[in-house]
Design an enzyme around this catalytic site. Sequence first.
Site, PDB file in Angstrom:
ATOM      1  N   LYS A  20       5.061   3.992   4.534  1.00 24.14           N
ATOM      2  CA  LYS A  20       3.968   4.518   5.377  1.00 24.14           C
ATOM      3  C   LYS A  20       3.406   5.799   4.807  1.00 24.14           C
ATOM      4  CE  LYS A  20       6.524   8.080   6.992  1.00 24.14           C
ATOM      5  NZ  LYS A  20       6.247   9.516   6.721  1.00 24.14           N
ATOM      6  N   ALA A 110      12.777   9.023  -1.666  1.00 23.84           N
ATOM      7  CA  ALA A 110      12.737  10.427  -1.203  1.00 23.84           C
ATOM      8  C   ALA A 110      11.364  11.045  -1.376  1.00 23.84           C
ATOM      9  CB  ALA A 110      13.794  11.273  -1.925  1.00 23.84           C
ATOM     10  N   GLY A 111      10.325  10.267  -1.040  1.00 24.35           N
ATOM     11  CA  GLY A 111       8.961  10.736  -1.301  1.00 24.35           C
ATOM     12  C   GLY A 111       8.142  11.034  -0.065  1.00 24.35           C
ATOM     13  N   SER A 117      13.816   4.356   5.652  1.00 25.14           N
ATOM     14  CA  SER A 117      13.606   3.844   7.008  1.00 25.14           C
ATOM     15  C   SER A 117      13.200   2.373   6.960  1.00 25.14           C
ATOM     16  CB  SER A 117      12.511   4.646   7.717  1.00 25.14           C
ATOM     17  OG  SER A 117      12.896   5.996   7.811  1.00 25.14           O
ATOM     18  N   ASP A 150      11.586   7.458  11.755  1.00 24.73           N
ATOM     19  CA  ASP A 150      10.523   6.627  11.176  1.00 24.73           C
ATOM     20  C   ASP A 150      10.853   5.128  11.179  1.00 24.73           C
ATOM     21  OD1 ASP A 150       8.997   8.835  10.597  1.00 24.73           O
ATOM     22  OD2 ASP A 150       9.732   9.007   8.531  1.00 24.73           O
TER      23      ASP A 150
END
Length: 317
Positions: A20, A110-111, A117, A150
Amino acid sequence: MSARLAAAPPPSVRVRAPGKVNLTLRVGPVSNDGYHPLATIFQAVSLFEEVTATQVAPGAGISLTVSGPQAEAVPTDESNLAWRAAALLAERTGLPADVGLHITKGVPVAGGMAGGSADAAAALVACDALWDAGVPRPELLELAAELGADVPFSLLGHTAVGTRRGDLLTPAMTRGEFHWCFGTQREGLSTPSVFRRFDELAGPSTPDVAPAADDTELMHALRAGDAVALGKALHNDLEAPALDLRPELAAVLDVAVSSGALGAVVSGSGPTVAALGRSRQHALVLGAAWTAADVVDAVWVASGPAPGTQIVTSVSR
Ligand code: C5P
């Protein structure tokens, strides 16, 4: 047993779940539970995690493997959200926690794009189907919220307004397709550390004040399918703390804007930067500009909104 039956693969379910971008993200002061109240508009994009859940021998427990881009950066033990999702579903349904999970990464690690999630959402749906648990959708969403703020949105997909921790969702109306280019960095940013820096930059603030959601223009832009107006309305309260922790992200935003992006914003807690293009072709041009300026480690072109968590294939005996 016939040779043909002996060779049959074990039952398995393959599920995909989207990453997302937060079109807006407004953050309130930290609550007593350590979380921040949020008002956010999520859009799912066409970068997908895939989780395959395969039946294993009774008593074998949970096992996990990972492949795809940056797979080496992903834990394969019980700290992985997909593992925790399988364990939580087993605990709540009373079913044995026996499953082999495989994650194929398609969302940057990890962005700030909720790849972990998405793994949790996909693992919930995959294990629910593999174990024939039949957990009703509202309960699945509750389990998702327990796993992370999330995770419910990855189940739902498309575009939605998120409040509370971002886990209370209301679907939003949209028209057409929006074209994104995401610029990622090899080194991620930890979500808690970005929220901590947000607190430090905000200074002492009054507790229990929810962030004001002033996203009328953005909602209009979504309903009209107006990418120009959407680009102007992008907003992220975590951008300042992310830039404070990673000053070089300013150049990523600058290059996007000077290359004609309709808007550019840090995605979630970063360090990924999302740039909105006029078309898919333009999104590719934005990615090329980032690569030429040497300000990102990788570019990912995607469109939104994308569907939520879905079963792709199911192999039964
Ligand atoms: O819910 P999730 O595990 O994704 O959140 C990771 C961390 O990010 C939390 O432990 C918390 O420190 C921070 N967070 C927050 N407020 C939110 C969501 C996350 O402070 N609404």
